[in-house]
Design a protein around this motif. Sequence first.
Motif, PDB file in Angstrom:
ATOM      1  N   ALA A  29       0.822  -1.216   0.000  1.00  0.00           N
ATOM      2  CA  ALA A  29       0.000   0.000   0.000  1.00  0.00           C
ATOM      3  C   ALA A  29       0.855   1.264   0.000  1.00  0.00           C
ATOM      4  O   ALA A  29       0.446   2.292  -0.545  1.00  0.00           O
ATOM      5  CB  ALA A  29      -0.931  -0.001   1.212  1.00  0.00           C
ATOM      6  N   CYS A  30       2.036   1.188   0.581  1.00  0.00           N
ATOM      7  CA  CYS A  30       2.932   2.356   0.610  1.00  0.00           C
ATOM      8  C   CYS A  30       3.525   2.647  -0.762  1.00  0.00           C
ATOM      9  O   CYS A  30       3.938   3.770  -1.026  1.00  0.00           O
ATOM     10  CB  CYS A  30       4.084   2.126   1.589  1.00  0.00           C
ATOM     11  N   ALA A  31       3.600   1.621  -1.593  1.00  0.00           N
ATOM     12  CA  ALA A  31       4.263   1.708  -2.896  1.00  0.00           C
ATOM     13  C   ALA A  31       5.677   2.227  -2.689  1.00  0.00           C
ATOM     14  O   ALA A  31       6.428   1.657  -1.917  1.00  0.00           O
ATOM     15  CB  ALA A  31       3.453   2.555  -3.851  1.00  0.00           C
ATOM     16  N   PHE A  32       6.037   3.319  -3.330  1.00  0.00           N
ATOM     17  CA  PHE A  32       7.388   3.848  -3.197  1.00  0.00           C
ATOM     18  C   PHE A  32       7.411   5.119  -2.354  1.00  0.00           C
ATOM     19  O   PHE A  32       8.381   5.862  -2.373  1.00  0.00           O
ATOM     20  CB  PHE A  32       7.993   4.125  -4.577  1.00  0.00           C
ATOM     21  N   ALA A  33       6.354   5.386  -1.621  1.00  0.00           N
ATOM     22  CA  ALA A  33       6.252   6.620  -0.840  1.00  0.00           C
ATOM     23  C   ALA A  33       6.486   6.332   0.636  1.00  0.00           C
ATOM     24  O   ALA A  33       6.316   5.222   1.111  1.00  0.00           O
ATOM     25  CB  ALA A  33       4.876   7.244  -1.039  1.00  0.00           C
ATOM     26  N   GLY A  34       6.876   7.371   1.344  1.00  0.00           N
ATOM     27  CA  GLY A  34       7.057   7.244   2.782  1.00  0.00           C
ATOM     28  C   GLY A  34       8.395   6.646   3.150  1.00  0.00           C
ATOM     29  O   GLY A  34       9.147   6.171   2.308  1.00  0.00           O
ATOM     30  N   ALA A  35       8.670   6.673   4.427  1.00  0.00           N
ATOM     31  CA  ALA A  35       9.951   6.181   4.929  1.00  0.00           C
ATOM     32  C   ALA A  35       9.934   4.658   5.052  1.00  0.00           C
ATOM     33  O   ALA A  35       8.914   4.061   5.381  1.00  0.00           O
ATOM     34  CB  ALA A  35      10.238   6.807   6.288  1.00  0.00           C
ATOM     35  N   VAL A  36      11.068   4.060   4.787  1.00  0.00           N
ATOM     36  CA  VAL A  36      11.221   2.621   4.976  1.00  0.00           C
ATOM     37  C   VAL A  36      11.259   2.345   6.478  1.00  0.00           C
ATOM     38  O   VAL A  36      11.879   3.076   7.248  1.00  0.00           O
ATOM     39  CB  VAL A  36      12.515   2.122   4.307  1.00  0.00           C
ATOM     40  N   GLU A  37      10.599   1.278   6.905  1.00  0.00           N
ATOM     41  CA  GLU A  37      10.550   0.916   8.315  1.00  0.00           C
ATOM     42  C   GLU A  37      11.747   0.021   8.668  1.00  0.00           C
ATOM     43  O   GLU A  37      11.630  -1.202   8.801  1.00  0.00           O
ATOM     44  CB  GLU A  37       9.245   0.198   8.632  1.00  0.00           C
ATOM     45  N   TYR A  38      12.902   0.628   8.835  1.00  0.00           N
ATOM     46  CA  TYR A  38      14.102  -0.139   9.163  1.00  0.00           C
ATOM     47  C   TYR A  38      13.984  -0.786  10.543  1.00  0.00           C
ATOM     48  O   TYR A  38      14.579  -1.839  10.784  1.00  0.00           O
ATOM     49  CB  TYR A  38      15.344   0.742   9.081  1.00  0.00           C
ATOM     50  N   ASP A  39      13.201  -0.196  11.436  1.00  0.00           N
ATOM     51  CA  ASP A  39      13.005  -0.801  12.754  1.00  0.00           C
ATOM     52  C   ASP A  39      12.275  -2.137  12.633  1.00  0.00           C
ATOM     53  O   ASP A  39      12.514  -3.053  13.426  1.00  0.00           O
ATOM     54  CB  ASP A  39      12.247   0.146  13.681  1.00  0.00           C
ATOM     55  N   THR A  40      11.399  -2.264  11.640  1.00  0.00           N
ATOM     56  CA  THR A  40      10.728  -3.540  11.404  1.00  0.00           C
ATOM     57  C   THR A  40      11.732  -4.587  10.962  1.00  0.00           C
ATOM     58  O   THR A  40      11.705  -5.733  11.432  1.00  0.00           O
ATOM     59  CB  THR A  40       9.613  -3.375  10.350  1.00  0.00           C
ATOM     60  N   ILE A  41      12.634  -4.213  10.075  1.00  0.00           N
ATOM     61  CA  ILE A  41      13.666  -5.145   9.623  1.00  0.00           C
ATOM     62  C   ILE A  41      14.526  -5.571  10.811  1.00  0.00           C
ATOM     63  O   ILE A  41      14.847  -6.758  10.973  1.00  0.00           O
ATOM     64  CB  ILE A  41      14.515  -4.526   8.496  1.00  0.00           C
ATOM     65  N   ALA A  42      14.892  -4.628  11.673  1.00  0.00           N
ATOM     66  CA  ALA A  42      15.688  -4.946  12.860  1.00  0.00           C
ATOM     67  C   ALA A  42      14.939  -5.890  13.794  1.00  0.00           C
ATOM     68  O   ALA A  42      15.533  -6.812  14.367  1.00  0.00           O
ATOM     69  CB  ALA A  42      16.074  -3.663  13.589  1.00  0.00           C
ATOM     70  N   ALA A  43      13.638  -5.696  13.943  1.00  0.00           N
ATOM     71  CA  ALA A  43      12.836  -6.565  14.804  1.00  0.00           C
ATOM     72  C   ALA A  43      12.818  -7.993  14.262  1.00  0.00           C
ATOM     73  O   ALA A  43      12.919  -8.959  15.028  1.00  0.00           O
ATOM     74  CB  ALA A  43      11.417  -6.022  14.935  1.00  0.00           C
ATOM     75  N   VAL A  44      12.701  -8.128  12.946  1.00  0.00           N
ATOM     76  CA  VAL A  44      12.735  -9.452  12.332  1.00  0.00           C
ATOM     77  C   VAL A  44      14.092 -10.091  12.573  1.00  0.00           C
ATOM     78  O   VAL A  44      14.187 -11.266  12.968  1.00  0.00           O
ATOM     79  CB  VAL A  44      12.410  -9.375  10.827  1.00  0.00           C
ATOM     80  N   LYS A  45      15.151  -9.350  12.385  1.00  0.00           N
ATOM     81  CA  LYS A  45      16.503  -9.882  12.580  1.00  0.00           C
ATOM     82  C   LYS A  45      16.688 -10.399  14.007  1.00  0.00           C
ATOM     83  O   LYS A  45      17.276 -11.459  14.228  1.00  0.00           O
ATOM     84  CB  LYS A  45      17.547  -8.806  12.241  1.00  0.00           C
ATOM     85  N   ASP A  59      20.416   3.257  -1.926  1.00  0.00           N
ATOM     86  CA  ASP A  59      20.793   3.825  -3.218  1.00  0.00           C
ATOM     87  C   ASP A  59      22.210   4.394  -3.253  1.00  0.00           C
ATOM     88  O   ASP A  59      22.575   5.087  -4.194  1.00  0.00           O
ATOM     89  CB  ASP A  59      19.786   4.896  -3.629  1.00  0.00           C
ATOM     90  N   SER A  60      22.995   4.095  -2.239  1.00  0.00           N
ATOM     91  CA  SER A  60      24.380   4.562  -2.209  1.00  0.00           C
ATOM     92  C   SER A  60      25.168   3.684  -1.242  1.00  0.00           C
ATOM     93  O   SER A  60      24.568   2.997  -0.395  1.00  0.00           O
ATOM     94  CB  SER A  60      24.437   6.018  -1.733  1.00  0.00           C
ATOM     95  N   PRO A  61      26.490   3.717  -1.353  1.00  0.00           N
ATOM     96  CA  PRO A  61      27.300   2.965  -0.375  1.00  0.00           C
ATOM     97  C   PRO A  61      27.044   3.431   1.061  1.00  0.00           C
ATOM     98  O   PRO A  61      27.012   2.612   1.984  1.00  0.00           O
ATOM     99  CB  PRO A  61      28.742   3.255  -0.805  1.00  0.00           C
ATOM    100  N   GLU A  62      26.815   4.712   1.225  1.00  0.00           N
ATOM    101  CA  GLU A  62      26.546   5.251   2.562  1.00  0.00           C
ATOM    102  C   GLU A  62      25.219   4.722   3.111  1.00  0.00           C
ATOM    103  O   GLU A  62      25.117   4.347   4.287  1.00  0.00           O
ATOM    104  CB  GLU A  62      26.536   6.780   2.536  1.00  0.00           C
ATOM    105  N   VAL A  67      22.051   1.208   6.645  1.00  0.00           N
ATOM    106  CA  VAL A  67      20.988   0.210   6.787  1.00  0.00           C
ATOM    107  C   VAL A  67      21.529  -1.029   7.502  1.00  0.00           C
ATOM    108  O   VAL A  67      20.873  -1.577   8.396  1.00  0.00           O
ATOM    109  CB  VAL A  67      20.362  -0.150   5.423  1.00  0.00           C
ATOM    110  N   LEU A  68      22.719  -1.472   7.140  1.00  0.00           N
ATOM    111  CA  LEU A  68      23.309  -2.622   7.831  1.00  0.00           C
ATOM    112  C   LEU A  68      23.499  -2.324   9.316  1.00  0.00           C
ATOM    113  O   LEU A  68      23.181  -3.162  10.170  1.00  0.00           O
ATOM    114  CB  LEU A  68      24.644  -3.009   7.192  1.00  0.00           C
ATOM    115  N   ALA A  69      23.996  -1.143   9.618  1.00  0.00           N
ATOM    116  CA  ALA A  69      24.224  -0.771  11.022  1.00  0.00           C
ATOM    117  C   ALA A  69      22.909  -0.656  11.793  1.00  0.00           C
ATOM    118  O   ALA A  69      22.805  -1.105  12.934  1.00  0.00           O
ATOM    119  CB  ALA A  69      24.996   0.540  11.095  1.00  0.00           C
ATOM    120  N   ARG A  70      21.909  -0.076  11.187  1.00  0.00           N
ATOM    121  CA  ARG A  70      20.639   0.162  11.885  1.00  0.00           C
ATOM    122  C   ARG A  70      19.824  -1.113  12.079  1.00  0.00           C
ATOM    123  O   ARG A  70      19.150  -1.283  13.096  1.00  0.00           O
ATOM    124  CB  ARG A  70      19.814   1.183  11.114  1.00  0.00           C
TER     125      ARG A  70
END
Length: 85
Positions: A29-45, A59-62, A67-70
């Motif tokens: 539903a978000c499509a390509f809009a809004g912020a990515v929920e990196y906290d959700t990815i962290a919770a899954v991890k 979209d960049s090395p930075e 993202v890996l750190a967060r």
Amino acid sequence: PGARNAVTIARMAEDAGIVAFTVHGRTRACAFAGAVEYDTIAAVKRAVAMPVIANGDIDSPEAARDVLARTGADALMIGRAAQGR
């Protein structure tokens, strides 16, 4: 609610024998809009033992480093940012 659902699905997948799991930090539903929920990815991890692959707005090395750190993800999946480059 999003993180809880993602964690539930990841645990079900792991219990079914899935050996790796990719999480995109947006819903359809978000499509390509809004912020990515990196906290959700962290919770899954944190919730599963299998490798977790993070995806979304990398979209960049930075951005990849951040993202890996967060998230603590084991790997990254690059989507639209890889097209045409």
